[in-house]
Design a protein around this motif. Structure first.
Motif, PDB file in Angstrom:
ATOM      1  N   PHE A 131      15.264  -3.830  -2.985  1.00 28.50           N
ATOM      2  CA  PHE A 131      14.466  -2.981  -2.709  1.00 28.50           C
ATOM      3  C   PHE A 131      13.105  -3.619  -1.812  1.00 28.50           C
ATOM      4  CE2 PHE A 131      10.166  -0.974  -3.494  1.00 28.50           C
ATOM      5  CZ  PHE A 131      10.531   0.426  -2.719  1.00 28.50           C
ATOM      6  N   VAL A 132      12.782  -4.618  -2.282  1.00 29.18           N
ATOM      7  CA  VAL A 132      11.412  -5.229  -1.714  1.00 29.18           C
ATOM      8  C   VAL A 132      12.038  -6.008  -0.294  1.00 29.18           C
ATOM      9  CG1 VAL A 132       9.855  -7.272  -1.924  1.00 29.18           C
ATOM     10  CG2 VAL A 132      10.320  -5.685  -3.811  1.00 29.18           C
ATOM     11  N   LEU A 133      13.176  -6.545  -0.341  1.00 26.15           N
ATOM     12  CA  LEU A 133      13.532  -7.079   1.080  1.00 26.15           C
ATOM     13  C   LEU A 133      14.073  -5.817   2.048  1.00 26.15           C
ATOM     14  CD1 LEU A 133      14.714  -9.747   2.332  1.00 26.15           C
ATOM     15  CD2 LEU A 133      17.015  -9.080   1.370  1.00 26.15           C
ATOM     16  N   PHE A 134      14.596  -4.974   1.545  1.00 30.03           N
ATOM     17  CA  PHE A 134      14.734  -4.064   2.493  1.00 30.03           C
ATOM     18  C   PHE A 134      13.344  -3.311   3.238  1.00 30.03           C
ATOM     19  CE2 PHE A 134      14.999   0.410   3.545  1.00 30.03           C
ATOM     20  CZ  PHE A 134      16.311   0.701   4.626  1.00 30.03           C
ATOM     21  N   PHE A 184      12.530  -3.759   7.081  1.00 28.08           N
ATOM     22  CA  PHE A 184      12.345  -2.575   7.727  1.00 28.08           C
ATOM     23  C   PHE A 184      10.814  -2.544   8.536  1.00 28.08           C
ATOM     24  CE2 PHE A 184      10.861   1.782   7.904  1.00 28.08           C
ATOM     25  CZ  PHE A 184      11.879   2.355   8.653  1.00 28.08           C
ATOM     26  N   VAL A 185       9.824  -2.621   7.426  1.00 27.51           N
ATOM     27  CA  VAL A 185       8.382  -2.457   8.038  1.00 27.51           C
ATOM     28  C   VAL A 185       8.091  -3.531   9.042  1.00 27.51           C
ATOM     29  CG1 VAL A 185       5.935  -2.861   7.428  1.00 27.51           C
ATOM     30  CG2 VAL A 185       7.681  -1.369   5.993  1.00 27.51           C
ATOM     31  N   ILE A 198       0.911  -1.363   0.061  1.00 27.42           N
ATOM     32  CA  ILE A 198       0.167   0.048   0.021  1.00 27.42           C
ATOM     33  C   ILE A 198       0.588   1.137  -0.005  1.00 27.42           C
ATOM     34  CG2 ILE A 198      -1.568   1.416   1.382  1.00 27.42           C
ATOM     35  CD1 ILE A 198      -2.788  -1.577   2.443  1.00 27.42           C
ATOM     36  N   ILE A 199       1.864   1.415   0.950  1.00 28.70           N
ATOM     37  CA  ILE A 199       2.623   2.309   0.689  1.00 28.70           C
ATOM     38  C   ILE A 199       3.501   2.956  -0.258  1.00 28.70           C
ATOM     39  CG2 ILE A 199       4.840   3.363   1.848  1.00 28.70           C
ATOM     40  CD1 ILE A 199       3.822   2.022   4.606  1.00 28.70           C
ATOM     41  N   CYS A 200       3.925   1.611  -0.789  1.00 25.83           N
ATOM     42  CA  CYS A 200       4.696   1.873  -2.378  1.00 25.83           C
ATOM     43  C   CYS A 200       3.742   2.334  -3.538  1.00 25.83           C
ATOM     44  CB  CYS A 200       5.180   0.284  -2.644  1.00 25.83           C
ATOM     45  SG  CYS A 200       6.868  -0.016  -1.934  1.00 25.83           S
ATOM     46  N   VAL A 201       2.656   1.695  -3.562  1.00 26.73           N
ATOM     47  CA  VAL A 201       1.587   2.023  -4.608  1.00 26.73           C
ATOM     48  C   VAL A 201       1.207   3.601  -4.479  1.00 26.73           C
ATOM     49  CG1 VAL A 201      -0.813   1.821  -5.253  1.00 26.73           C
ATOM     50  CG2 VAL A 201       0.607  -0.206  -4.942  1.00 26.73           C
ATOM     51  N   TRP A 202       0.911   4.022  -3.044  1.00 23.78           N
ATOM     52  CA  TRP A 202       0.583   5.253  -2.749  1.00 23.78           C
ATOM     53  C   TRP A 202       1.730   6.412  -3.119  1.00 23.78           C
ATOM     54  CZ3 TRP A 202       2.929   8.289   1.474  1.00 23.78           C
ATOM     55  CH2 TRP A 202       2.440   9.498   1.654  1.00 23.78           C
ATOM     56  N   MET A 203       3.015   5.736  -2.739  1.00 22.17           N
ATOM     57  CA  MET A 203       4.263   6.644  -2.977  1.00 22.17           C
ATOM     58  C   MET A 203       4.387   6.797  -4.490  1.00 22.17           C
ATOM     59  SD  MET A 203       6.901   5.691  -0.070  1.00 22.17           S
ATOM     60  CE  MET A 203       8.014   6.875  -0.253  1.00 22.17           C
ATOM     61  N   LYS A 208       6.233  12.737  -1.937  1.00 20.47           N
ATOM     62  CA  LYS A 208       6.252  11.160  -1.770  1.00 20.47           C
ATOM     63  C   LYS A 208       7.080  10.447  -2.778  1.00 20.47           C
ATOM     64  CE  LYS A 208       1.291  10.727  -3.422  1.00 20.47           C
ATOM     65  NZ  LYS A 208       1.827  10.467  -4.484  1.00 20.47           N
ATOM     66  N   GLN A 209       6.910  10.905  -3.966  1.00 22.51           N
ATOM     67  CA  GLN A 209       7.608  10.324  -5.194  1.00 22.51           C
ATOM     68  C   GLN A 209       9.088  10.421  -4.914  1.00 22.51           C
ATOM     69  OE1 GLN A 209       6.449  11.483  -9.000  1.00 22.51           O
ATOM     70  NE2 GLN A 209       8.158  10.544 -10.165  1.00 22.51           N
ATOM     71  N   ASN A 210       9.471  11.818  -4.632  1.00 24.64           N
ATOM     72  CA  ASN A 210      10.911  11.932  -4.328  1.00 24.64           C
ATOM     73  C   ASN A 210      11.610  10.985  -3.179  1.00 24.64           C
ATOM     74  OD1 ASN A 210      13.068  13.461  -4.929  1.00 24.64           O
ATOM     75  ND2 ASN A 210      12.948  14.740  -2.945  1.00 24.64           N
ATOM     76  N   ALA A 211      10.592  10.850  -2.185  1.00 25.50           N
ATOM     77  CA  ALA A 211      10.980   9.720  -1.146  1.00 25.50           C
ATOM     78  C   ALA A 211      11.249   8.321  -1.633  1.00 25.50           C
ATOM     79  CB  ALA A 211       9.964   9.804   0.135  1.00 25.50           C
ATOM     80  N   LEU A 212      10.384   8.016  -2.562  1.00 24.76           N
ATOM     81  CA  LEU A 212      10.548   6.748  -2.884  1.00 24.76           C
ATOM     82  C   LEU A 212      11.729   6.480  -3.968  1.00 24.76           C
ATOM     83  CD1 LEU A 212       9.098   3.982  -3.562  1.00 24.76           C
ATOM     84  CD2 LEU A 212       7.992   4.776  -5.484  1.00 24.76           C
TER      85      LEU A 212
END
Length: 235
Positions: free
Chosen positions: A80-83, A87-88, A32-37, A48-52
């Protein structure tokens, strides 16, 4: 802490319900967070795009530092997915620890040794798989187990096992210890009413900030070591 857990059995296999719930929630949050960003991408990133993009560049930098080759390019999305997932998952127990009637239903899944060691097994297994896939089985055996001398084979076998153990133990130990200490702080805060509530809350805030930092560091270290192990076996 006398913390109970819920479980169920299917075909003789016992499943830990809190672990299943925690992993599912962590995966959903990452998605959800990745899709939102990434929603409504623009050529000039802001917010948010800059943060992603910064996060993607961060994990890409980890890969490039250890695998500046075609294999590294193939592993950038995985890293990227592993991190993001580790992290989450590390932070989940700090933010959304759910305990109902003494039974835990939501926590940091990486505070469970089976989850931490499963992640470690995936990382170590990936390094062995890529070594065989890229160089062939003969080169893999020679490079991993008989290098630099055949006489060192027993030590190399032990080294592969200890790499797996330390990768899992490091992740599990730090997150599990963080949740234990947080539980003790809450017990202290509730022990003598207002006399311990205020200092307990202050300690809890400080420990949460420290645990957040530790969780981020552990996610970073886990991804770095995954790429290091892959790089070592492809040399």
């Amino acid at each position: 802490m006398d913390e109970k857990t819920a479980s169920f059995v299917i075909a003789g296999l016992k499943f830990d319900l809190p672990v299943i719930i925690s992993i599912t929630v962590a995966m959903a949050l990452v998605f959800i967070i990745c899709v939102w960003m990434a929603y409504r991408l623009t050529m000039k990133p802001t917010g948010k795009q800059n943060a992603l993009e910064m996060l993607i560049e961060f994990t890409n930098g980890i890969v490039d530092g250890n695998l500046p080759n075609q294999t590294g390019r193939e592993l950038k999305f995985f890293s990227f997915v592993l991190f993001a997932f580790v992290f989450v998952t590390n932070q989940l127990g700090l933010i959304l620890h759910v305990n109902v009637g003494g039974v835990t239903f939501l926590k940091s899944a990486t505070s469970d040794p089976l989850v931490a060691f499963t992640l470690a097994l995936i990382s170590i297994g990936l390094s062995h798989f890529l070594s065989v896939d890229k160089g062939g089985f003969k080169k893999y055996v020679k490079g991993v187990y008989f290098s630099p001398y055949a006489a060192l084979m027993p030590i190399n076998v032990i080294d592969q096992f200890t790499s797996f153990m330390t990768l899992g133990l490091r992740l599990f130990g730090n997150i599990f210890a963080g949740e234990i200490v947080m539980g003790l702080i809450w017990e202290l805060a509730k022990s003598y009413g207002i006399l311990t509530m205020v200092p307990g809350l202050i300690l809890a805030v400080i420990w949460m900030a420290f645990s957040f930092f530790i969780g981020a560091i552990q996610a970073y270290v886990f991804v770095v070591l995954t790429n290091v192990y892959v790089g070592e076996k492809l040399e």
